[in-house]
Design a protein around this motif. Structure first.
Motif, mmCIF file in Angstrom:
data_model
loop_
_atom_site.group_PDB
_atom_site.id
_atom_site.type_symbol
_atom_site.label_atom_id
_atom_site.label_comp_id
_atom_site.label_asym_id
_atom_site.label_seq_id
_atom_site.Cartn_x
_atom_site.Cartn_y
_atom_site.Cartn_z
ATOM 1 N N ASP A 14 -36.706 25.289 -51.453
ATOM 2 C CA ASP A 14 -37.648 26.015 -50.546
ATOM 3 C C ASP A 14 -37.710 25.207 -49.318
ATOM 4 O O ASP A 14 -37.707 25.810 -48.281
ATOM 5 N N SER A 15 -37.854 23.818 -49.276
ATOM 6 C CA SER A 15 -37.954 23.204 -48.042
ATOM 7 C C SER A 15 -36.661 23.290 -47.200
ATOM 8 O O SER A 15 -36.549 23.282 -45.946
ATOM 9 N N ILE A 16 -35.581 23.104 -47.846
ATOM 10 C CA ILE A 16 -34.231 23.338 -47.383
ATOM 11 C C ILE A 16 -34.245 24.768 -46.652
ATOM 12 O O ILE A 16 -33.617 24.667 -45.515
ATOM 13 N N ALA A 17 -34.760 25.764 -47.273
ATOM 14 C CA ALA A 17 -34.542 26.855 -46.646
ATOM 15 C C ALA A 17 -35.324 26.971 -45.523
ATOM 16 O O ALA A 17 -34.949 27.735 -44.600
ATOM 17 N N LEU A 18 -36.462 26.315 -45.447
ATOM 18 C CA LEU A 18 -37.415 26.396 -44.365
ATOM 19 C C LEU A 18 -36.499 25.804 -43.151
ATOM 20 O O LEU A 18 -36.756 26.143 -42.043
ATOM 21 N N GLU A 19 -36.244 24.641 -43.538
ATOM 22 C CA GLU A 19 -35.353 23.913 -42.355
ATOM 23 C C GLU A 19 -34.284 24.581 -41.811
ATOM 24 O O GLU A 19 -33.827 24.714 -40.718
ATOM 25 N N VAL A 20 -33.409 25.436 -42.815
ATOM 26 C CA VAL A 20 -32.481 26.057 -42.378
ATOM 27 C C VAL A 20 -32.770 27.222 -41.328
ATOM 28 O O VAL A 20 -32.388 27.631 -40.391
ATOM 29 N N GLU A 21 -33.824 27.972 -41.742
ATOM 30 C CA GLU A 21 -34.416 28.842 -40.906
ATOM 31 C C GLU A 21 -34.895 28.502 -39.711
ATOM 32 O O GLU A 21 -34.521 29.155 -38.588
ATOM 33 N N ARG A 22 -35.418 27.417 -39.448
ATOM 34 C CA ARG A 22 -35.993 26.855 -38.323
ATOM 35 C C ARG A 22 -34.403 26.466 -37.380
ATOM 36 O O ARG A 22 -34.543 26.775 -36.146
ATOM 37 N N LEU A 23 -33.448 25.783 -37.994
ATOM 38 C CA LEU A 23 -32.343 25.600 -37.176
ATOM 39 C C LEU A 23 -31.871 26.861 -36.804
ATOM 40 O O LEU A 23 -31.301 26.856 -35.564
ATOM 41 N N SER A 24 -31.718 27.945 -37.544
ATOM 42 C CA SER A 24 -31.110 29.422 -36.917
ATOM 43 C C SER A 24 -31.842 29.832 -35.947
ATOM 44 O O SER A 24 -31.427 30.430 -35.159
ATOM 45 N N GLU A 25 -33.110 29.752 -36.037
ATOM 46 C CA GLU A 25 -33.917 30.363 -35.005
ATOM 47 C C GLU A 25 -33.753 29.610 -33.693
ATOM 48 O O GLU A 25 -33.661 30.133 -32.562
ATOM 49 N N GLY A 26 -33.595 27.998 -33.776
ATOM 50 C CA GLY A 26 -33.297 27.407 -32.534
ATOM 51 C C GLY A 26 -31.746 27.679 -32.016
ATOM 52 O O GLY A 26 -31.819 27.848 -30.759
ATOM 53 N N GLN A 27 -31.041 27.963 -32.982
ATOM 54 C CA GLN A 27 -29.748 28.564 -32.487
ATOM 55 C C GLN A 27 -29.731 29.812 -31.846
ATOM 56 O O GLN A 27 -28.931 29.895 -30.713
ATOM 57 N N ARG A 28 -30.380 30.725 -32.075
ATOM 58 C CA ARG A 28 -30.400 32.087 -31.744
ATOM 59 C C ARG A 28 -31.244 31.833 -30.326
ATOM 60 O O ARG A 28 -30.935 32.397 -29.243
ATOM 61 N N PHE A 29 -32.301 31.064 -30.270
ATOM 62 C CA PHE A 29 -32.810 30.612 -28.910
ATOM 63 C C PHE A 29 -32.082 30.065 -27.736
ATOM 64 O O PHE A 29 -31.987 30.758 -26.658
ATOM 65 N N THR A 30 -31.271 29.131 -28.386
ATOM 66 C CA THR A 30 -30.223 28.530 -27.297
ATOM 67 C C THR A 30 -29.126 29.591 -26.822
ATOM 68 O O THR A 30 -28.918 29.577 -25.862
ATOM 69 N N ALA A 31 -28.678 30.456 -27.942
ATOM 70 C CA ALA A 31 -27.734 31.357 -27.343
ATOM 71 C C ALA A 31 -28.235 32.335 -26.586
ATOM 72 O O ALA A 31 -27.552 32.825 -25.489
ATOM 73 N N ARG A 32 -29.528 32.778 -26.703
ATOM 74 C CA ARG A 32 -30.179 33.920 -25.948
ATOM 75 C C ARG A 32 -30.232 33.001 -24.409
ATOM 76 O O ARG A 32 -30.131 33.723 -23.300
ATOM 77 N N LEU A 33 -30.829 31.830 -24.374
ATOM 78 C CA LEU A 33 -30.939 31.229 -22.957
ATOM 79 C C LEU A 33 -29.607 30.861 -22.119
ATOM 80 O O LEU A 33 -29.691 31.194 -20.975
ATOM 81 N N MET A 34 -28.641 30.564 -23.000
ATOM 82 C CA MET A 34 -27.193 30.284 -22.212
ATOM 83 C C MET A 34 -26.857 31.840 -21.757
ATOM 84 O O MET A 34 -26.194 32.027 -20.727
ATOM 85 N N SER A 35 -26.924 32.975 -22.565
ATOM 86 C CA SER A 35 -26.625 34.135 -22.153
ATOM 87 C C SER A 35 -27.397 34.706 -20.748
ATOM 88 O O SER A 35 -26.898 35.126 -19.748
ATOM 89 N N GLU A 36 -28.477 34.418 -20.610
ATOM 90 C CA GLU A 36 -29.614 34.752 -19.421
ATOM 91 C C GLU A 36 -29.160 33.826 -18.530
ATOM 92 O O GLU A 36 -28.987 34.244 -17.343
#
Length: 114
Positions: free
Chosen positions: A72-94
């Protein structure tokens, strides 16, 4: 003709009778001991298995609980990493949309520093 032991005195007959009775008793005793050992071994194995399951079940439950918490803790960390990746990709596209395109001059008009 009968063997010499069957034609002898009463004392020789006792030897034959006691040896036959002793042999039969030994065979029955060994068979009884073997059967008893089999039943005893099965009972001991069953009791040992029940004891291991009764004590081992708690440790298996604890290990399984710890494993579930770790996953469960690993799944939570992976979720945080993927959210950070999506945020970074959105900033780069903007950012690409906000930066004006760079004008590239033709190679003939470039002045070299030497």
């Amino acid at each position: 003709m009968l063997p010499h032991i069957l034609n002898g005195t009463l004392r020789e007959h006792y030897v034959l009778l006691f040896s036959m009775a002793g042999s039969i008793a030994a065979v029955i005793g060994f068979a009884g001991a073997w059967v008893g050992a089999q039943f005893g071994a099965r009972r001991a194995a069953r009791l040992a298995a029940e004891e291991v399951l009764s004590r081992g079940g708690l440790s298996v439950d604890r290990s399984l609980t710890a494993l579930v918490q770790a996953v469960d803790s690993i799944a939570l960390e992976v979720e945080r990493l993927s959210e950070g990746q999506r945020f970074t990709a959105r900033l780069m596209s903007e950012r690409q949309a906000l930066i004006p395109p760079v004008k590239v001059e033709s190679p003939a008009r470039v002045i070299t520093p030497h």
